[in-house]
Motif scaffolding. Sequence first.
Motif, PDB file in Angstrom:
ATOM      1  N   GLU A 187       5.237  10.618 -10.039  1.00 13.80           N
ATOM      2  CA  GLU A 187       5.411   9.882  -8.787  1.00 13.80           C
ATOM      3  C   GLU A 187       4.241   8.926  -8.541  1.00 13.80           C
ATOM      4  N   LEU A 188       3.038   9.384  -8.856  1.00 13.27           N
ATOM      5  CA  LEU A 188       1.866   8.529  -8.686  1.00 13.27           C
ATOM      6  C   LEU A 188       1.959   7.296  -9.583  1.00 13.27           C
ATOM      7  N   ARG A 189       2.323   7.496 -10.831  1.00 13.34           N
ATOM      8  CA  ARG A 189       2.428   6.366 -11.758  1.00 13.34           C
ATOM      9  C   ARG A 189       3.466   5.349 -11.290  1.00 13.34           C
ATOM     10  N   ALA A 190       4.563   5.839 -10.729  1.00 17.52           N
ATOM     11  CA  ALA A 190       5.588   4.933 -10.206  1.00 17.52           C
ATOM     12  C   ALA A 190       5.048   4.111  -9.038  1.00 17.52           C
ATOM     13  N   LEU A 191       4.280   4.749  -8.156  1.00 20.95           N
ATOM     14  CA  LEU A 191       3.670   4.025  -7.035  1.00 20.95           C
ATOM     15  C   LEU A 191       2.656   3.000  -7.528  1.00 20.95           C
ATOM     16  N   LEU A 192       1.871   3.367  -8.517  1.00 19.76           N
ATOM     17  CA  LEU A 192       0.850   2.460  -9.042  1.00 19.76           C
ATOM     18  C   LEU A 192       1.471   1.211  -9.660  1.00 19.76           C
ATOM     19  N   GLU A 193       2.696   1.324 -10.144  1.00 19.57           N
ATOM     20  CA  GLU A 193       3.377   0.173 -10.739  1.00 19.57           C
ATOM     21  C   GLU A 193       3.803  -0.851  -9.698  1.00 19.57           C
ATOM     22  N   ARG A 194       4.070  -0.401  -8.482  1.00 25.76           N
ATOM     23  CA  ARG A 194       4.596  -1.338  -7.475  1.00 25.76           C
ATOM     24  C   ARG A 194       3.644  -1.590  -6.307  1.00 25.76           C
ATOM     25  N   CYS A 195       2.553  -0.850  -6.207  1.00 30.56           N
ATOM     26  CA  CYS A 195       1.622  -1.002  -5.087  1.00 30.56           C
ATOM     27  C   CYS A 195       0.248  -1.480  -5.575  1.00 30.56           C
TER      28      CYS A 195
ATOM     29  N   VAL B 225       0.856  -1.197   0.000  1.00 29.89           N
ATOM     30  CA  VAL B 225       0.000   0.000   0.000  1.00 29.89           C
ATOM     31  C   VAL B 225       0.889   1.243   0.000  1.00 29.89           C
ATOM     32  N   GLY B 226       0.642   2.137  -0.946  1.00 29.98           N
ATOM     33  CA  GLY B 226       1.493   3.314  -1.098  1.00 29.98           C
ATOM     34  C   GLY B 226       0.757   4.611  -0.825  1.00 29.98           C
ATOM     35  N   VAL B 227       1.536   5.631  -0.449  1.00 32.32           N
ATOM     36  CA  VAL B 227       0.992   6.968  -0.224  1.00 32.32           C
ATOM     37  C   VAL B 227       1.877   7.992  -0.927  1.00 32.32           C
TER      38      VAL B 227
ATOM     39  N   ASP C 207     -10.399   5.471 -10.289  1.00 32.51           N
ATOM     40  CA  ASP C 207     -10.339   4.384  -9.314  1.00 32.51           C
ATOM     41  C   ASP C 207      -8.930   3.878  -9.032  1.00 32.51           C
ATOM     42  N   ALA C 208      -7.951   4.315  -9.797  1.00 36.24           N
ATOM     43  CA  ALA C 208      -6.561   3.932  -9.518  1.00 36.24           C
ATOM     44  C   ALA C 208      -6.104   4.494  -8.175  1.00 36.24           C
ATOM     45  N   ILE C 209      -6.755   5.566  -7.721  1.00 37.80           N
ATOM     46  CA  ILE C 209      -6.457   6.171  -6.417  1.00 37.80           C
ATOM     47  C   ILE C 209      -7.504   5.700  -5.418  1.00 37.80           C
ATOM     48  N   ALA C 210      -7.037   5.128  -4.298  1.00 36.94           N
ATOM     49  CA  ALA C 210      -7.947   4.524  -3.323  1.00 36.94           C
ATOM     50  C   ALA C 210      -8.634   5.550  -2.441  1.00 36.94           C
TER      51      ALA C 210
END
Length: 259
Positions: A76-84, A17-19, A108-111
């Motif tokens: 930065e968001l796209r990088a987090l979405l790739e690993r979280c 889970v990423g922030v 919906d990609a953002i929780a």
Amino acid sequence: MPVLPGAEPYRHEGGEVGVLLCHGFTGSPQSLRPWAEYLAERGLTVALPLLPGHGTRWQDMQVTGWQDWYAEVDRELRALLERCTKVFVFGLSMGGTLSLRLAAKHGDAIAGLVLVNPANKVHGLAAQALPIARHLVRSAPGIASDIALEGSEEVGYDRVPLHAAHSFRNFCRLVDRELPQVTQPVVVLHSPQDHVVPPADTARILSRISSTDVEEILLEQSYHVATLDHDAERIFEKSHTFIGRLAPSAGKKGSTTGG
């Protein structure tokens, strides 16, 4: 230009889970660093970037605009979405404005979102005169360190570059039009005594977004930079509870990188 001490970006490799944390206009990651570290200590993957033109000297910000700041948080968001498996976006002031646009664009990609004193328009600075004034005057007095807690200081500029302020004003108008596209769960924490962004901005945002899972929390003891103020721990705890409700799997340990 070297980055001001304390203004460095921060990252922590944690669990699934990423922030993403977004700092404010003329500010730096330092204003959100305690929040980022709180989340990192609880096993979350954290990204706290330094926005272009920030964290050095105000003259560097004069040649940047909202497209630069938004591109950085989007990357930065796209990088987090790739690993979280789940990603949340948190923001302070203009960071809240950036967060809202990310939410409108990524759906919906953002929780979920946590917004602290989010900005909806530019106040002061003779805002209506900015289109002309920015060609006549390069900067205005700064807005950093609006904090009630004695001894707490924000690492930010003591001048506001007016070209950048004009760009931010345009960005606020753009995001205001996009607010109905925001559907994610949202927690908004705002200070009744805020000398930078008035409560009317939060009211406007809440009236425009389409989210149905919304919590509004008043920060009675803090001014604008509430993440460094009396209510900081409350903000951190509320945001972690919010994550836990929407992503029960949050919380595996990892490693930290700063700078």
